[in-house]
Design a protein around this motif. Sequence first.
Motif, PDB file in Angstrom:
ATOM      1  N   VAL A 132       0.852  -1.197   0.000  1.00 26.93           N
ATOM      2  CA  VAL A 132       0.000   0.000   0.000  1.00 26.93           C
ATOM      3  C   VAL A 132       0.889   1.249   0.000  1.00 26.93           C
ATOM      4  O   VAL A 132       0.652   2.197  -0.762  1.00 26.93           O
ATOM      5  N   ILE A 133       1.909   1.231   0.820  1.00 28.67           N
ATOM      6  CA  ILE A 133       2.852   2.365   0.866  1.00 28.67           C
ATOM      7  C   ILE A 133       3.532   2.520  -0.488  1.00 28.67           C
ATOM      8  O   ILE A 133       3.668   3.646  -1.007  1.00 28.67           O
ATOM      9  N   ASP A 134       3.953   1.382  -1.071  1.00 28.43           N
ATOM     10  CA  ASP A 134       4.605   1.438  -2.388  1.00 28.43           C
ATOM     11  C   ASP A 134       3.682   2.066  -3.434  1.00 28.43           C
ATOM     12  O   ASP A 134       4.119   2.894  -4.246  1.00 28.43           O
ATOM     13  N   GLU A 176       3.393   5.859  -2.839  1.00 32.86           N
ATOM     14  CA  GLU A 176       4.621   6.548  -3.254  1.00 32.86           C
ATOM     15  C   GLU A 176       4.731   6.595  -4.780  1.00 32.86           C
ATOM     16  O   GLU A 176       5.151   7.613  -5.351  1.00 32.86           O
ATOM     17  N   ALA A 177       4.346   5.502  -5.444  1.00 32.38           N
ATOM     18  CA  ALA A 177       4.402   5.469  -6.910  1.00 32.38           C
ATOM     19  C   ALA A 177       3.427   6.490  -7.497  1.00 32.38           C
ATOM     20  O   ALA A 177       3.744   7.179  -8.479  1.00 32.38           O
ATOM     21  N   GLY A 178       2.246   6.608  -6.891  1.00 31.42           N
ATOM     22  CA  GLY A 178       1.264   7.592  -7.375  1.00 31.42           C
ATOM     23  C   GLY A 178       1.762   9.012  -7.187  1.00 31.42           C
ATOM     24  O   GLY A 178       1.561   9.866  -8.055  1.00 31.42           O
ATOM     25  N   LEU A 181      -6.809   1.778  -2.332  1.00 36.25           N
ATOM     26  CA  LEU A 181      -7.839   1.462  -1.336  1.00 36.25           C
ATOM     27  C   LEU A 181      -8.171  -0.030  -1.352  1.00 36.25           C
ATOM     28  O   LEU A 181      -8.312  -0.661  -0.303  1.00 36.25           O
ATOM     29  N   ARG A 182      -8.256  -0.607  -2.560  1.00 36.81           N
ATOM     30  CA  ARG A 182      -8.510  -2.063  -2.658  1.00 36.81           C
ATOM     31  C   ARG A 182      -7.361  -2.849  -2.011  1.00 36.81           C
ATOM     32  O   ARG A 182      -7.595  -3.838  -1.308  1.00 36.81           O
ATOM     33  N   GLN A 183      -6.135  -2.407  -2.249  1.00 37.83           N
ATOM     34  CA  GLN A 183      -4.978  -3.066  -1.624  1.00 37.83           C
ATOM     35  C   GLN A 183      -5.063  -2.979  -0.103  1.00 37.83           C
ATOM     36  O   GLN A 183      -4.803  -3.964   0.588  1.00 37.83           O
ATOM     37  N   LEU A 184      -5.422  -1.810   0.383  1.00 36.63           N
ATOM     38  CA  LEU A 184      -5.509  -1.601   1.829  1.00 36.63           C
ATOM     39  C   LEU A 184      -6.596  -2.481   2.436  1.00 36.63           C
ATOM     40  O   LEU A 184      -6.384  -3.149   3.458  1.00 36.63           O
ATOM     41  N   LYS A 185      -7.770  -2.519   1.804  1.00 40.39           N
ATOM     42  CA  LYS A 185      -8.860  -3.367   2.308  1.00 40.39           C
ATOM     43  C   LYS A 185      -8.470  -4.840   2.281  1.00 40.39           C
ATOM     44  O   LYS A 185      -8.777  -5.592   3.204  1.00 40.39           O
ATOM     45  N   SER A 186      -7.788  -5.249   1.244  1.00 40.54           N
ATOM     46  CA  SER A 186      -7.333  -6.630   1.136  1.00 40.54           C
ATOM     47  C   SER A 186      -6.339  -6.965   2.256  1.00 40.54           C
ATOM     48  O   SER A 186      -6.412  -8.032   2.872  1.00 40.54           O
ATOM     49  N   ALA A 187      -5.419  -6.045   2.521  1.00 40.26           N
ATOM     50  CA  ALA A 187      -4.444  -6.254   3.600  1.00 40.26           C
ATOM     51  C   ALA A 187      -5.147  -6.357   4.944  1.00 40.26           C
ATOM     52  O   ALA A 187      -4.805  -7.201   5.776  1.00 40.26           O
ATOM     53  N   LEU A 188      -6.153  -5.513   5.156  1.00 42.27           N
ATOM     54  CA  LEU A 188      -6.907  -5.570   6.412  1.00 42.27           C
ATOM     55  C   LEU A 188      -7.654  -6.892   6.539  1.00 42.27           C
ATOM     56  O   LEU A 188      -7.646  -7.526   7.602  1.00 42.27           O
TER      57      LEU A 188
END
Length: 185
Positions: free
Chosen positions: A90-92, A95-97, A116-123
């Motif tokens: 998510v951080i990557d 930063e890329a954006g 946001l999808r990455q963050l929800k998936s990680a959660l």
Amino acid sequence: MSDTQPTPQPDNAAAQAAPAAGAPEGAAAASAAPDLAAQLAELQAKNAELADLYLRAQADVQNARRRADEEIAKSRKFAVEGFAESLLPVIDSLEAGLAIPNATIEQIREGSEATLRQLKSALERNKVVEVNPTAGTKFDPSQHQAISMVPADQEANTVVSVLQKGYLIAERVLRPALVTVAAPK
């Protein structure tokens, strides 16, 4: 006939057995002493063996307790390691954006949605689940926090709207959902 009764004679078998028992008794006592000494030595050896086994068992218990305490300390220290690792992509992405100098609104929106999808998936991988009740859902004080009661055309004590989503972590409330609830009519 005489009035005198015969005097009882000593029982020969009992009289003979008494002196005979006295002689072997001394011999038995003499032979019992080495037997007792051997039994004592055997019991002392068994006692020493059991004491050694006891000390070894105590040491094993102490070692197991120490290892368990160390494992618990490591678990506490690194409990968030998996969670933090799942947030690194998510951080990557963020930063890329931000590294794109002239991004359009559409690109920023797409990147934000993907992140946001990455963050929800990680959660979700870490058992953090969203609590977002739909309108008409029965109010559950264990997962919802009522901010206000409003008149509504639905059943009393049901959710009218969600002001802020709530979250559970492994079925435990991390944050209750803030909701408005239908007032009784």
